[in-house]
Design an enzyme around this catalytic site. Structure first.
Site: not given
Length: 172
Positions: A12, A143, A71
């Site tokens: 991430d 996160d 992502e």
């Protein structure tokens, strides 16, 4: 049918905090190997990007994942934030490329749908489901939970893709 154990790193990216989550996946089972956050120093952006790349590369070399998942960049109203996120994502992709690791990309909606069952889930809902699915003692930081969710999404998606390919092979 042979179901080898695969190790997946979920990433991430962020210019200040990059979450990572490393899981194993075998058939329909998954477990957590490691997770955490890379908190960059308050240096200029180029040094922060180098820190992200270096620390991710070290994690990859230590844990030897077979695959990575990250992502996709989403639309921002603040162009500067989008640019910095894109650069952090680039640093993460360089780390995976340096280790010859294949990378899959997923949208935030796909990740939330795979882990929570709802594409517009909140961060708290993602944290909670990651905590439950991986049977962690406590919920990881946001996160890191997002990174674990990315890895879980990839484990599920790639398993379904393999089954579709096998089914397609039996039809021809």
């Amino acid at each position: 049918m042979d179901n080898p154990r695969r190790i997946i790193i979920g990433i991430d990216p962020g210019s200040r905090i990059t979450g990572y989550g490393i899981i194993w996946s075998q058939g329909s089972k998954q477990g957590c190997i490691a997770f955490g956050q890379i908190k960059t120093d308050n240096d200029s952006l180029n040094f922060r990007l180098h820190q992200i790349e270096r620390e991710l590369r070290d994690l990859i070399l230590i844990h030897r994942p077979h695959e990575a998942a990250i992502e996709q960049v989403f639309t921002f109203h603040n162009h500067q934030s989008a640019l910095k996120l894109g650069q952090a994502r680039g640093a993460a992709l360089v780390a995976t490329a340096a280790c010859a690791l294949p990378v899959a990309e997923y949208s935030a909606r796909q990740i939330k749908q795979a882990v929570v069952g709802y594409g517009a889930a909140t961060k708290a809902q993602v944290q909670h489901m990651v905590h439950l699915l991986l049977q962690l003692e406590k919920a990881p930081p946001a996160d890191a939970a997002d990174a674990l969710a990315i890895a879980l999404c990839h484990a599920t998606s790639s398993r379904l893709s393999e089954k579709l390919m096998q089914a397609k092979g039996t039809l021809t």
